[in-house]
Design an enzyme around this catalytic site. Sequence first.
Site, PDB file in Angstrom:
ATOM      1  N   GLU A 141      28.284  46.994  41.188  1.00  0.00           N
ATOM      2  CA  GLU A 141      29.542  47.330  41.855  1.00  0.00           C
ATOM      3  C   GLU A 141      30.037  48.715  41.467  1.00  0.00           C
ATOM      4  O   GLU A 141      30.397  48.940  40.306  1.00  0.00           O
ATOM      5  CB  GLU A 141      30.630  46.309  41.498  1.00  0.00           C
ATOM      6  CG  GLU A 141      31.963  46.619  42.172  1.00  0.00           C
ATOM      7  CD  GLU A 141      33.103  45.755  41.662  1.00  0.00           C
ATOM      8  OE1 GLU A 141      34.075  45.567  42.402  1.00  0.00           O
ATOM      9  OE2 GLU A 141      33.026  45.288  40.505  1.00  0.00           O
ATOM     10  N   ASP A 176      33.118  46.146  47.114  1.00  0.00           N
ATOM     11  CA  ASP A 176      34.548  45.892  47.013  1.00  0.00           C
ATOM     12  C   ASP A 176      35.262  46.814  48.006  1.00  0.00           C
ATOM     13  O   ASP A 176      35.205  48.040  47.878  1.00  0.00           O
ATOM     14  CB  ASP A 176      35.026  46.151  45.582  1.00  0.00           C
ATOM     15  CG  ASP A 176      36.447  45.682  45.339  1.00  0.00           C
ATOM     16  OD1 ASP A 176      37.327  46.046  46.132  1.00  0.00           O
ATOM     17  OD2 ASP A 176      36.686  44.983  44.343  1.00  0.00           O
ATOM     18  N   GLU A 238      39.944  39.660  44.618  1.00  0.00           N
ATOM     19  CA  GLU A 238      40.185  40.293  43.326  1.00  0.00           C
ATOM     20  C   GLU A 238      41.437  41.168  43.420  1.00  0.00           C
ATOM     21  O   GLU A 238      41.383  42.391  43.358  1.00  0.00           O
ATOM     22  CB  GLU A 238      38.974  41.117  42.891  1.00  0.00           C
ATOM     23  CG  GLU A 238      39.028  41.496  41.427  1.00  0.00           C
ATOM     24  CD  GLU A 238      37.806  42.282  40.975  1.00  0.00           C
ATOM     25  OE1 GLU A 238      37.276  41.953  39.903  1.00  0.00           O
ATOM     26  OE2 GLU A 238      37.401  43.212  41.686  1.00  0.00           O
TER      27      GLU A 238
END
Length: 261
Positions: A141, A176, A238
Site C-alpha cells: 500500500e 486506498d 479505514e
Amino acid sequence: MPRFAANLTLMFTEVPFLDRFAEAAAAGFEAVEFLFPYDHPPEAIGERLRAHGLTQALFNLPPGDWAAGERGLAALPERFEELKSGVETALSYARATGVKRLHLMAGMADRTDPEAQASYRRAVIWTAERLETEGLDLVLEPINARNMPGYFLNDFDYAADLIRDLGLPNLKLQFDLYHCQILHGDVTTRLRELMPMIGHVQTASVPERHEPGSGEINDAALFAELDRLGYDGFIGCEYNPRAGTREGLSWFAPYKGARAS
C-alpha cells in the site's frame, strides 16, 4: 453491489476491541479489517469472527515498534530477520482468522536510497513467496506523506512498477482511494489502469479522513466504478468517524443489503 469491511482499529472505538466485532455485525457489515491483532490471542479473534458471521478481509504484518514510530521493517536492511519472524507470527493469526491477504508495511526510509530499495525488494519477494505456501496474497500500500512523512512507499507508480517487475502471482496492490487522491489525484483513471493488480481497496473522505461522502471526492461514484470494473473484494472503511461510528453510518445504508445477497 460493493461490499464493505469495517476497520475495527478506527471504527466502533466506543467499545473495547474484542467487542467491536459484534458492533460491526449489528451495523450490517459482512467483513472486518484492522491494523494489527497482536495484542489478542489468535483464537480470540477467530472466535469473534465465527460468532458473528464475519469475514476477515485484511490485517497488517508486524510493523516493528509502532509506539516508537516504526511503520514497518521491509526497507530496513538490518531488520530482515525480525521481519521474517514477524511473518511467522502473522501466519498464526491468518490460520485462526481465515484471512486471505496480508499487508506488508515498508517502513521509514528514503526511497532513493539504494540499500533501502534492495532491502524492500528482498523483503517483498521473501514474504510473498512465504505467504504463497499458505495460499495467501501479499498486498503493498502506498501511503501519503502528509499522514506518514518519511514512509518509503509513497508512490503508486513505484508500487505498480515493482509488482509488474517481480511478477509474483500472489503479489497485489492495496489501493486506498484516500491515499491515491492525496498523492496523485485522478483516482478513477488509476483504478482503471491498475485494476488487474489490485488485491484490496480502502476508502475514507479527503481531506479529513472521515466517512465516505463527507469530503471533496464522489465516493459513491468510485464505489460504482469499482463494481463496473469487476472488483469483487471488500472495500475497507479505514476512516475516522467524525462524531461516533453509528452516528456516521448514513452513507452505508444503501449498501447494507450486500450482506444478505
